[in-house]
Scaffold this motif. Structure first.
Motif, PDB file in Angstrom:
ATOM      1  N   THR A  59       0.830  -1.162   0.096  1.00  0.00           N
ATOM      2  CA  THR A  59       0.173  -0.073   0.068  1.00  0.00           C
ATOM      3  C   THR A  59       0.815   1.132   0.071  1.00  0.00           C
ATOM      4  O   THR A  59       2.131   1.186   0.207  1.00  0.00           O
ATOM      5  N   ARG A  60      -0.006   2.040  -0.096  1.00  0.00           N
ATOM      6  CA  ARG A  60       0.805   3.804  -0.038  1.00  0.00           C
ATOM      7  C   ARG A  60       1.433   3.962   1.549  1.00  0.00           C
ATOM      8  O   ARG A  60       0.705   3.563   2.352  1.00  0.00           O
ATOM      9  N   VAL A  61       2.848   4.219   1.597  1.00  0.00           N
ATOM     10  CA  VAL A  61       3.272   4.669   2.842  1.00  0.00           C
ATOM     11  C   VAL A  61       3.889   6.076   2.977  1.00  0.00           C
ATOM     12  O   VAL A  61       4.756   6.333   2.099  1.00  0.00           O
ATOM     13  N   ALA A  62       3.202   6.961   3.863  1.00  0.00           N
ATOM     14  CA  ALA A  62       3.723   8.304   3.771  1.00  0.00           C
ATOM     15  C   ALA A  62       5.079   8.488   4.258  1.00  0.00           C
ATOM     16  O   ALA A  62       5.601   7.606   5.132  1.00  0.00           O
ATOM     17  N   PRO A  63       5.955   9.545   3.926  1.00  0.00           N
ATOM     18  CA  PRO A  63       7.259   9.591   4.452  1.00  0.00           C
ATOM     19  C   PRO A  63       7.196   9.557   5.931  1.00  0.00           C
ATOM     20  O   PRO A  63       6.390  10.354   6.426  1.00  0.00           O
ATOM     21  N   GLY A  64       8.100   8.806   6.366  1.00  0.00           N
ATOM     22  CA  GLY A  64       8.297   8.998   7.955  1.00  0.00           C
ATOM     23  C   GLY A  64       7.658   7.682   8.624  1.00  0.00           C
ATOM     24  O   GLY A  64       7.826   7.310   9.847  1.00  0.00           O
ATOM     25  N   GLU A  65       6.657   7.369   7.755  1.00  0.00           N
ATOM     26  CA  GLU A  65       6.060   5.923   8.478  1.00  0.00           C
ATOM     27  C   GLU A  65       6.469   4.614   8.072  1.00  0.00           C
ATOM     28  O   GLU A  65       7.517   4.533   7.152  1.00  0.00           O
ATOM     29  N   HIS A  66       6.191   3.826   8.688  1.00  0.00           N
ATOM     30  CA  HIS A  66       7.047   2.480   8.514  1.00  0.00           C
ATOM     31  C   HIS A  66       5.819   1.206   8.518  1.00  0.00           C
ATOM     32  O   HIS A  66       4.934   1.007   9.416  1.00  0.00           O
ATOM     33  N   LYS A  67       5.724   0.343   7.520  1.00  0.00           N
ATOM     34  CA  LYS A  67       4.887  -0.725   7.344  1.00  0.00           C
ATOM     35  C   LYS A  67       5.923  -1.970   6.921  1.00  0.00           C
ATOM     36  O   LYS A  67       6.858  -1.767   6.123  1.00  0.00           O
ATOM     37  N   PRO A  68       5.658  -3.132   7.486  1.00  0.00           N
ATOM     38  CA  PRO A  68       6.467  -4.259   7.237  1.00  0.00           C
ATOM     39  C   PRO A  68       6.367  -4.608   5.635  1.00  0.00           C
ATOM     40  O   PRO A  68       5.274  -4.285   5.034  1.00  0.00           O
ATOM     41  N   TYR A  69       7.534  -5.085   5.216  1.00  0.00           N
ATOM     42  CA  TYR A  69       7.372  -5.585   4.024  1.00  0.00           C
ATOM     43  C   TYR A  69       6.720  -7.152   3.920  1.00  0.00           C
ATOM     44  O   TYR A  69       7.068  -7.917   4.492  1.00  0.00           O
ATOM     45  N   LYS A  70       6.187  -7.277   2.709  1.00  0.00           N
ATOM     46  CA  LYS A  70       5.204  -8.593   2.634  1.00  0.00           C
ATOM     47  C   LYS A  70       5.931  -9.623   1.944  1.00  0.00           C
ATOM     48  O   LYS A  70       6.958  -9.162   1.154  1.00  0.00           O
ATOM     49  N   VAL A  71       5.751 -10.889   1.795  1.00  0.00           N
ATOM     50  CA  VAL A  71       6.404 -11.995   1.318  1.00  0.00           C
ATOM     51  C   VAL A  71       6.253 -12.022  -0.267  1.00  0.00           C
ATOM     52  O   VAL A  71       7.200 -12.483  -1.004  1.00  0.00           O
ATOM     53  N   GLY A  72       5.251 -11.136  -0.779  1.00  0.00           N
ATOM     54  CA  GLY A  72       4.754 -11.272  -2.277  1.00  0.00           C
ATOM     55  C   GLY A  72       6.109 -11.179  -3.165  1.00  0.00           C
ATOM     56  O   GLY A  72       6.140 -11.873  -4.247  1.00  0.00           O
ATOM     57  N   PRO A  73       6.991 -10.089  -3.062  1.00  0.00           N
ATOM     58  CA  PRO A  73       8.115 -10.044  -3.968  1.00  0.00           C
ATOM     59  C   PRO A  73       9.096 -11.285  -3.848  1.00  0.00           C
ATOM     60  O   PRO A  73       9.552 -11.719  -5.057  1.00  0.00           O
ATOM     61  N   ALA A  74       9.292 -11.972  -2.692  1.00  0.00           N
ATOM     62  CA  ALA A  74      10.146 -12.875  -2.680  1.00  0.00           C
ATOM     63  C   ALA A  74       9.387 -14.240  -3.324  1.00  0.00           C
ATOM     64  O   ALA A  74      10.043 -14.918  -3.949  1.00  0.00           O
ATOM     65  N   VAL A  75       8.208 -14.378  -3.091  1.00  0.00           N
ATOM     66  CA  VAL A  75       7.513 -15.546  -3.998  1.00  0.00           C
ATOM     67  C   VAL A  75       7.571 -15.239  -5.512  1.00  0.00           C
ATOM     68  O   VAL A  75       7.905 -16.344  -6.229  1.00  0.00           O
ATOM     69  N   LEU A  76       7.353 -14.199  -5.818  1.00  0.00           N
ATOM     70  CA  LEU A  76       7.555 -14.033  -7.494  1.00  0.00           C
ATOM     71  C   LEU A  76       8.854 -14.208  -7.996  1.00  0.00           C
ATOM     72  O   LEU A  76       8.997 -14.493  -9.118  1.00  0.00           O
ATOM     73  N   TYR A  77       9.968 -13.321  -7.093  1.00  0.00           N
ATOM     74  CA  TYR A  77      11.259 -13.624  -7.307  1.00  0.00           C
ATOM     75  C   TYR A  77      11.679 -15.064  -7.566  1.00  0.00           C
ATOM     76  O   TYR A  77      12.395 -15.348  -8.410  1.00  0.00           O
ATOM     77  N   GLU A  78      11.288 -15.972  -6.715  1.00  0.00           N
ATOM     78  CA  GLU A  78      11.424 -17.281  -6.778  1.00  0.00           C
ATOM     79  C   GLU A  78      10.660 -18.117  -7.984  1.00  0.00           C
ATOM     80  O   GLU A  78      11.278 -18.772  -8.576  1.00  0.00           O
ATOM     81  N   GLY A  79       9.493 -17.624  -8.024  1.00  0.00           N
ATOM     82  CA  GLY A  79       8.747 -18.181  -8.935  1.00  0.00           C
ATOM     83  C   GLY A  79       8.882 -18.006 -10.243  1.00  0.00           C
ATOM     84  O   GLY A  79       8.902 -18.855 -11.354  1.00  0.00           O
TER      85      GLY A  79
END
Length: 246
Positions: A154-174
């Motif tokens: 999702t969009r994350v405003a400057p200064g805020e932190h949201k955890p990174y989700k596993v989706g990129p790793a799944v696509l990277y491997e797949g």
């Protein structure tokens, strides 16, 4: 004087850029329905128009740094506002986005996203959504393109932190493709909420690619480190010039 006029300029910009979306959406629909190239041309034209009008109406300039990926590659990008989508789409030869399924029902956006080969994801189903995403991506990559995913979802405003989700790793491997991280500072000038837009230099930077074959945890750690560190540096650079708002 410009600072006093910025709210009016921002409102005028927002109105005209959505009017342009409707006009281009309607005008290009016949071509987009019979040819995916029609959809690509329409969306490129819209992205470049929005960037061009932001420059002279708002004083918001754009700079793309780093080598722009070509061919089949995974692009994992920092997402701060709608404007970084436009910049990335304008820069890449043929971007296809992982996007919320609900957006497929949005007027114009849904039709053109489908024709471009974007992959809708039902975020509420979690494991099932990831499995379907991988399947859909495999089918869609019968045609070349750059697959763009937002690791934080999702969009994350400057200064805020949201955890990174596993989706990129799944696509990277797949997919077995290289992954290009992307940093940005655009949220300083085009906030996540509201109509205010601010002058300055919005940067999207394509970073060094992560070659295939990196173990999942190491991949995710490097991805987050590269994106967050460089995005922070870009925002510090902008704030050092007195630009943007946090």
């Amino acid at each position: 004087m410009r600072k006093l006029l910025q709210p009016l300029l921002s409102l005028t910009y927002v109105v005209q850029v959505y009017v342009a979306m409707a006009v281009l959406g309607v005008s290009f629909t016949p071509w987009a329905l019979v040819s995916k190239r029609g959809a690509l041309v329409a969306c490129k034209l819209y992205a470049r128009y929005a960037i061009w009008t932001a420059r002279w109406m708002l004083g918001l300039k754009v700079e793309v740094r780093g080598p722009v990926p070509q061919g089949e590659v995974l692009v994992a990008a920092k997402h701060q506002s709608f404007f970084d989508i436009l910049i990335i789409f304008s820069a890449l030869p043929h971007a296809k986005f992982i996007m919320k399924r609900e957006l497929m029902w949005t007027p114009f956006i849904g039709l053109y996203a489908k024709r471009l080969g974007c992959i809708p994801v039902n975020r509420g189903k979690r494991g099932g959504a990831i499995a379907k995403m991988v399947k859909d991506v495999a089918a869609e990559f019968a045609e070349p393109g750059q697959l763009v995913i937002y690791p934080q979802g999702t969009r994350v405003a400057p200064g805020e932190h949201k955890p990174y989700k596993v989706g990129p790793a799944v696509l990277y491997e797949g997919t077995g493709y290289s992954c290009v991280p992307v940093a940005t500072n655009v949220g300083l000038f085009w906030p996540r909420k509201g109509i205010m837009r601010y002058p300055g230099l919005g940067v999207v930077e394509f970073l060094d690619p992560i070659a295939p074959g990196v173990e999942r945890h190491a991949f995710m750690a490097r991805l987050e480190q590269d994106i967050e560190a460089r995005s922070d540096a870009l925002m510090a650079e902008a704030e050092g010039r007195g630009h943007g708002v946090r």
